[in-house]
Motif scaffolding. Structure first.
Motif, PDB file in Angstrom:
ATOM      1  N   LYS A  53      -6.590   9.046  -4.572  1.00 47.09           N
ATOM      2  CA  LYS A  53      -6.726   9.554  -5.939  1.00 47.09           C
ATOM      3  C   LYS A  53      -8.134   9.227  -6.420  1.00 47.09           C
ATOM      4  CE  LYS A  53      -1.910   9.275  -7.046  1.00 47.09           C
ATOM      5  NZ  LYS A  53      -0.879   8.297  -7.120  1.00 47.09           N
ATOM      6  N   ILE A  54      -8.823  10.253  -6.927  1.00 47.08           N
ATOM      7  CA  ILE A  54     -10.201  10.080  -7.381  1.00 47.08           C
ATOM      8  C   ILE A  54     -10.302  10.544  -8.823  1.00 47.08           C
ATOM      9  CG2 ILE A  54     -12.619  10.669  -6.992  1.00 47.08           C
ATOM     10  CD1 ILE A  54     -11.842  11.380  -4.091  1.00 47.08           C
ATOM     11  N   THR A  55     -10.845   9.662  -9.669  1.00 47.46           N
ATOM     12  CA  THR A  55     -11.220  10.039 -11.030  1.00 47.46           C
ATOM     13  C   THR A  55     -12.712   9.785 -11.155  1.00 47.46           C
ATOM     14  OG1 THR A  55     -10.829   7.845 -11.995  1.00 47.46           O
ATOM     15  CG2 THR A  55      -8.938   9.338 -11.902  1.00 47.46           C
ATOM     16  N   SER A  56     -13.256  10.013 -12.333  1.00 49.72           N
ATOM     17  CA  SER A  56     -14.696   9.805 -12.494  1.00 49.72           C
ATOM     18  C   SER A  56     -15.079   8.327 -12.384  1.00 49.72           C
ATOM     19  CB  SER A  56     -15.170  10.366 -13.835  1.00 49.72           C
ATOM     20  OG  SER A  56     -14.533   9.679 -14.891  1.00 49.72           O
ATOM     21  N   ARG A  57     -14.159   7.414 -12.689  1.00 48.93           N
ATOM     22  CA  ARG A  57     -14.487   5.985 -12.678  1.00 48.93           C
ATOM     23  C   ARG A  57     -13.764   5.178 -11.601  1.00 48.93           C
ATOM     24  NH1 ARG A  57     -19.028   6.217 -14.157  1.00 48.93           N
ATOM     25  NH2 ARG A  57     -19.101   3.980 -14.151  1.00 48.93           N
ATOM     26  N   GLU A  58     -12.725   5.755 -10.972  1.00 43.85           N
ATOM     27  CA  GLU A  58     -11.965   4.997  -9.986  1.00 43.85           C
ATOM     28  C   GLU A  58     -11.560   5.867  -8.804  1.00 43.85           C
ATOM     29  OE1 GLU A  58      -9.582   1.714 -12.716  1.00 43.85           O
ATOM     30  OE2 GLU A  58      -8.482   3.437 -11.940  1.00 43.85           O
ATOM     31  N   LEU A  59     -11.483   5.216  -7.664  1.00 44.25           N
ATOM     32  CA  LEU A  59     -10.930   5.824  -6.463  1.00 44.25           C
ATOM     33  C   LEU A  59      -9.889   4.845  -5.949  1.00 44.25           C
ATOM     34  CD1 LEU A  59     -12.669   7.557  -3.542  1.00 44.25           C
ATOM     35  CD2 LEU A  59     -11.172   5.639  -3.061  1.00 44.25           C
ATOM     36  N   SER A  60      -8.715   5.343  -5.630  1.00 41.48           N
ATOM     37  CA  SER A  60      -7.700   4.463  -5.059  1.00 41.48           C
ATOM     38  C   SER A  60      -7.137   5.103  -3.797  1.00 41.48           C
ATOM     39  CB  SER A  60      -6.582   4.177  -6.061  1.00 41.48           C
ATOM     40  OG  SER A  60      -5.848   5.338  -6.338  1.00 41.48           O
ATOM     41  N   ILE A  61      -6.763   4.244  -2.865  1.00 40.87           N
ATOM     42  CA  ILE A  61      -6.198   4.689  -1.600  1.00 40.87           C
ATOM     43  C   ILE A  61      -5.102   3.708  -1.199  1.00 40.87           C
ATOM     44  CG2 ILE A  61      -8.023   3.516  -0.306  1.00 40.87           C
ATOM     45  CD1 ILE A  61      -7.671   5.571   1.909  1.00 40.87           C
ATOM     46  N   LYS A  62      -3.991   4.256  -0.712  1.00 43.40           N
ATOM     47  CA  LYS A  62      -2.903   3.447  -0.163  1.00 43.40           C
ATOM     48  C   LYS A  62      -2.855   3.731   1.338  1.00 43.40           C
ATOM     49  CE  LYS A  62       0.301   2.989  -3.986  1.00 43.40           C
ATOM     50  NZ  LYS A  62       1.692   3.264  -4.398  1.00 43.40           N
ATOM     51  N   PRO A  63      -3.612   2.989   2.137  1.00 46.12           N
ATOM     52  CA  PRO A  63      -3.732   3.317   3.560  1.00 46.12           C
ATOM     53  C   PRO A  63      -2.455   3.118   4.365  1.00 46.12           C
ATOM     54  CG  PRO A  63      -4.901   1.293   3.075  1.00 46.12           C
ATOM     55  CD  PRO A  63      -4.435   1.842   1.767  1.00 46.12           C
ATOM     56  N   TYR A  64      -1.505   2.337   3.860  1.00 47.34           N
ATOM     57  CA  TYR A  64      -0.302   2.061   4.625  1.00 47.34           C
ATOM     58  C   TYR A  64       0.906   2.842   4.101  1.00 47.34           C
ATOM     59  CZ  TYR A  64      -3.468  -1.814   5.356  1.00 47.34           C
ATOM     60  OH  TYR A  64      -4.581  -2.569   5.579  1.00 47.34           O
ATOM     61  N   PHE A  65       0.685   3.786   3.188  1.00 51.01           N
ATOM     62  CA  PHE A  65       1.780   4.575   2.635  1.00 51.01           C
ATOM     63  C   PHE A  65       2.457   5.407   3.721  1.00 51.01           C
ATOM     64  CE2 PHE A  65       3.785   7.897   0.050  1.00 51.01           C
ATOM     65  CZ  PHE A  65       4.414   7.105  -0.900  1.00 51.01           C
ATOM     66  N   GLY A  66       1.757   5.666   4.805  1.00 55.70           N
ATOM     67  CA  GLY A  66       2.318   6.401   5.932  1.00 55.70           C
ATOM     68  C   GLY A  66       3.444   5.663   6.638  1.00 55.70           C
ATOM     69  N   PHE A  67       3.655   4.376   6.318  1.00 55.33           N
ATOM     70  CA  PHE A  67       4.763   3.610   6.890  1.00 55.33           C
ATOM     71  C   PHE A  67       6.108   4.034   6.308  1.00 55.33           C
ATOM     72  CE2 PHE A  67       2.366  -0.589   8.029  1.00 55.33           C
ATOM     73  CZ  PHE A  67       1.505   0.126   8.818  1.00 55.33           C
TER      74      PHE A  67
END
Length: 168
Positions: free
Chosen positions: A7-21
């Motif tokens: 998820k990317i906004t103008s001030r933040e980027l977040s990633i859940k790399p293990y959500f594929g589990f």
């Protein structure tokens, strides 16, 4: 690539790399429910050793699913452009400051022979402490295609986001 929950906004980027589990967790939960629901009705033909072995397998799958759900699936890396800092958030437990954008480097980590994954780490300590942000990729055609898709849809946006902080 939705399995990374990028998820990317103008001030933040977040990633859940293990959500594929999540599919593995659901499969283990379903199998353990099947074991605990069917074994009691198997009757007298099943000896107690087999019954207890099946219960043990079911219990291990339940604990594995709970552990992965609590400590892996919910892990999120938050790139905060306001502070120029990367956080590791394991909701609902803790928020840990990992490094600044300037300290971050992306490395290829190889675990098993022929396998590789992408990780972030501090530039001078990247081999001592790093954080995986991708699945494991192998040398197969299918895995190479998944890796290319990952680089284009996840890794490049992360690098662009971090670089854009320096120009703002």
């Amino acid at each position: 690539m939705n399995k990374y929950q990028l998820k990317i906004t103008s001030r933040e980027l977040s990633i859940k790399p293990y959500f594929g589990f999540m599919p593995k967790i659901k499969a283990f939960a379903l199998l353990s429910v099947l074991i605990f629901a069917t074994v009691p009705f198997m009757g007298n033909w099943m000896n107690n050793h087999i019954r207890y072995t099946l219960y043990g397998i079911g219990a291990i799958m339940v604990f594995y699913a709970i552990y992965d759900f609590l400590f892996n699936v919910n892990v999120k890396f938050l790139f905060d452009k306001n502070a120029g800092v990367i956080y590791r958030i394991n909701a609902p437990f803790l928020r840990q400051r990992l490094m600044t954008f300037e300290e971050m480097t992306i490395i290829n980590v190889s675990g098993d022979p022929g396998c590789m994954e992408y990780a972030i780490g501090q530039k001078k300590k990247q081999f001592m402490k790093n954080y995986s942000i991708s699945d494991t990729f192998t040398n197969s055609k299918k895995s190479n295609a998944r890796e290319q898709e990952y680089v284009e849809q996840v890794l490049n946006p992360i690098l662009e986001f971090v670089k854009s902080d320096h120009s703002s």
